[in-house]
Motif scaffolding. Structure first.
Motif, short mmCIF file in Angstrom:
data_model
loop_
_atom_site.label_atom_id
_atom_site.label_comp_id
_atom_site.label_asym_id
_atom_site.label_seq_id
_atom_site.Cartn_x
_atom_site.Cartn_y
_atom_site.Cartn_z
N ASN A 84 0.81 -1.22 0.00
CA ASN A 84 0.00 0.00 0.00
C ASN A 84 0.85 1.28 0.00
OD1 ASN A 84 1.01 0.16 2.63
ND2 ASN A 84 -0.88 -0.58 3.57
N ARG A 86 2.51 2.64 2.29
CA ARG A 86 2.63 3.40 3.55
C ARG A 86 4.10 3.43 4.00
NH1 ARG A 86 -1.60 4.17 7.53
NH2 ARG A 86 0.08 3.77 9.02
N ASP A 88 5.63 1.91 6.36
CA ASP A 88 5.83 2.02 7.81
C ASP A 88 7.14 1.36 8.25
OD1 ASP A 88 3.33 3.36 8.52
OD2 ASP A 88 2.38 1.50 7.90
#
Length: 206
Positions: A84, A86, A88
């Motif tokens: 996605n 992101r 992280d």
């Protein structure tokens, strides 16, 4: 409620039994044959990371068994497949290289834990080595092993994780489309979101 705040307080609660000699000595500083074999058979790993400021994250990585490359007895490489974006875990690694890994083999209650320092590379040779059907990962997480050890089966035995007869009927659980629609208050129907997700899965798995 009150919380424990010191190591001494914690050890007062967990004073018996003390860690056995075996549980201490099982921690290896490099990969042995059993660790290498386990990683080679594992299709799934969880990566725990932190940005160093108290913000932690755990992310799953999965692919065909052997997707994690063993570069040598102290170094492994995990491809970053499409997600996605992101980022992280990757952003955490940039800030703080310390990671904890948990490798799983389906049907096996014991797991392999690895702690170490991670770096991110876009090395062309390594990306090509970890390609699937000609599709290379955008980056690779290279982990220097500082500790490796097998973890006992109790959590998996308690949870009956691998026993299909204990699993929920998937049809009784909400789809991801339903969850996303409700959490984000979207106008799209759950069915539309699920179809979009299915299209994404088909087109960007690797």
């Amino acid at each position: 409620m009150e919380f424990l705040t010191t190591r001494d307080e914690l050890r007062t609660i967990y004073k018996t039994p003390r860690p056995t000699d075996g549980s201490i000595r099982k921690e290896l500083k490099a990969l042995d044959g059993h660790c290498r074999s386990f990683i080679g058979k594992s299709p799934f790993v969880l990566i725990g990371s932190s940005d160093g400021a108290g913000n932690a994250d755990v992310t799953p990585k999965g692919d065909k068994p052997g997707f994690t490359a063993i570069l040598d007895n102290s170094t492994i490489a995990i491809p970053d497949r499409p997600g996605n974006n992101r980022l992280d875990t990757l952003e955490n690694i940039i800030r703080n290289p310390s990671v904890g890994l948990l490798f799983l083999i389906p049907g096996m209650n014991e797991t392999l834990r690895i702690n170490g320092d991670a770096r991110i590379t876009v090395d062309a040779t390594l990306r090509e080595r970890l390609a699937v059907d000609g599709k290379e990962p955008l980056s690779v997480v290279v982990v220097t092993v500082k500790a490796a050890y097998m973890h006992c089966a109790k959590a998996f035995m308690r949870s009956d994780l691998w026993k299909p007869e204990t699993w929920y009927d998937r049809a009784t659980l909400p789809t991801l489309g339903q969850i996303i629609r409700d959490q984000l208050a979207l106008a799209e129907s759950a069915g539309e979101i699920d179809r979009e997700l299915d299209d994404d899965y088909r087109q960007t798995m690797w």
